[in-house]
Design an enzyme around this catalytic site. Structure first.
Site, PDB file in Angstrom:
ATOM      1  N   GLY A  69      -5.259  -8.016  10.265  1.00 15.43           N
ATOM      2  CA  GLY A  69      -3.923  -8.436  10.675  1.00 15.43           C
ATOM      3  C   GLY A  69      -3.913  -8.765  12.159  1.00 15.43           C
ATOM      4  CB  ILE A  72      -1.016  -0.002   1.161  1.00  8.54           C
ATOM      5  CG1 ILE A  72      -2.100   1.057   0.899  1.00  8.54           C
ATOM      6  CG2 ILE A  72      -0.325   0.180   2.508  1.00  8.54           C
ATOM      7  CD1 ILE A  72      -3.347   0.887   1.698  1.00  8.54           C
ATOM      8  CB  VAL A  94      -1.088  -1.204   7.272  1.00  3.43           C
ATOM      9  CG1 VAL A  94      -1.420   0.056   6.496  1.00  3.43           C
ATOM     10  CG2 VAL A  94      -1.384  -2.435   6.433  1.00  3.43           C
ATOM     11  CG  ASP A  95      -0.026   2.834  12.444  1.00  2.00           C
ATOM     12  OD1 ASP A  95       0.042   3.897  11.801  1.00  2.00           O
ATOM     13  OD2 ASP A  95      -0.181   2.811  13.686  1.00  2.00           O
ATOM     14  CE1 TYR A 139      -4.934  -3.537  16.692  1.00  2.00           C
ATOM     15  CE2 TYR A 139      -6.679  -2.275  15.674  1.00  2.00           C
ATOM     16  CZ  TYR A 139      -5.537  -2.335  16.444  1.00  2.00           C
ATOM     17  OH  TYR A 139      -5.005  -1.180  16.971  1.00  2.00           O
TER      18      TYR A 139
END
Length: 189
Positions: free
Chosen positions: A136, A23, A45-46, A138
């Site tokens: 993911g 991404i 991702v973060d 979570y």
């Protein structure tokens, strides 16, 4: 690898595009970050968005934390910052829910997509790239997460947004999202 699709018989709705890849490499008006409530970076991702985007994103998030979001960004909400060194114009941060077998949190997951699209549209964004939020660490099951994502984007995406991309890290996630699109009655265009 990418697949482009749109709703059968509808031309006023944005196209939904599936992309297998990273991404942070997307050239889009908005990249959506599956953030944690602190807005100060994390894993998955973060962390990747913060690392590749550079310090400008973290600085913008710190400013948000010093102001209206002193207690952090609530689950299901979204807020925009600069995209720093990314090819995107903005990053829209949203906090997904942790999956629970004891409580139905699907409305919060849908809210992540809805609120991110609302913020993107307010910015004038035409292209929005989403990860598979909450699937993911979570723990949200990919199939259910894909179904909620596709349904919400199909119902909520409006002008000026003309293209929504789901950027999926691996082939298994890509195939699950393709199945969710097919089950939603979406045909390629």
């Amino acid at each position: 690898m990418s697949t482009r699709s749109g709703p059968s018989g509808q031309t006023d709705r944005p196209a939904i595009v599936l992309v297998r890849g990273d991404i942070t490499a997307q050239d889009a008006d908005v990249i959506v970050n599956a953030a944690n409530s602190s807005l100060l970076g994390g894993g998955g991702v973060d962390g990747a968005i913060h690392r590749k985007g550079g310090p400008a994103i973290l600085d913008a998030c710190r400013t948000l934390r010093a102001g209206h979001y002193g207690g952090g960004l609530p689950t299901g909400q979204a807020v925009a910052t600069t995209a720093g060194n990314l090819a995107a114009r903005w990053v829209v941060h949203t906090v997904g829910p942790v999956h629970s077998t004891q409580e139905d949190r699907s409305a919060l997951l849908a809210s992540c997509y809805r609120e991110s699209l609302r913020v993107a549209a307010a910015l004038g964004a035409e292209t929005v790239a989403f990860p598979a939020i909450s699937t993911g660490i979570y723990g949200w099951p990919m199939g259910d997460g894909a179904r909620i994502a596709v349904r919400t984007v199909r119902q909520e995406a409006t002008a000026p947004v003309r293209e929504v991309r789901f950027v999926l890290f691996d082939q298994a996630a890509y195939e699950i999202f393709a199945e969710a699109l097919a089950a939603d009655g979406t045909t390629p265009r």
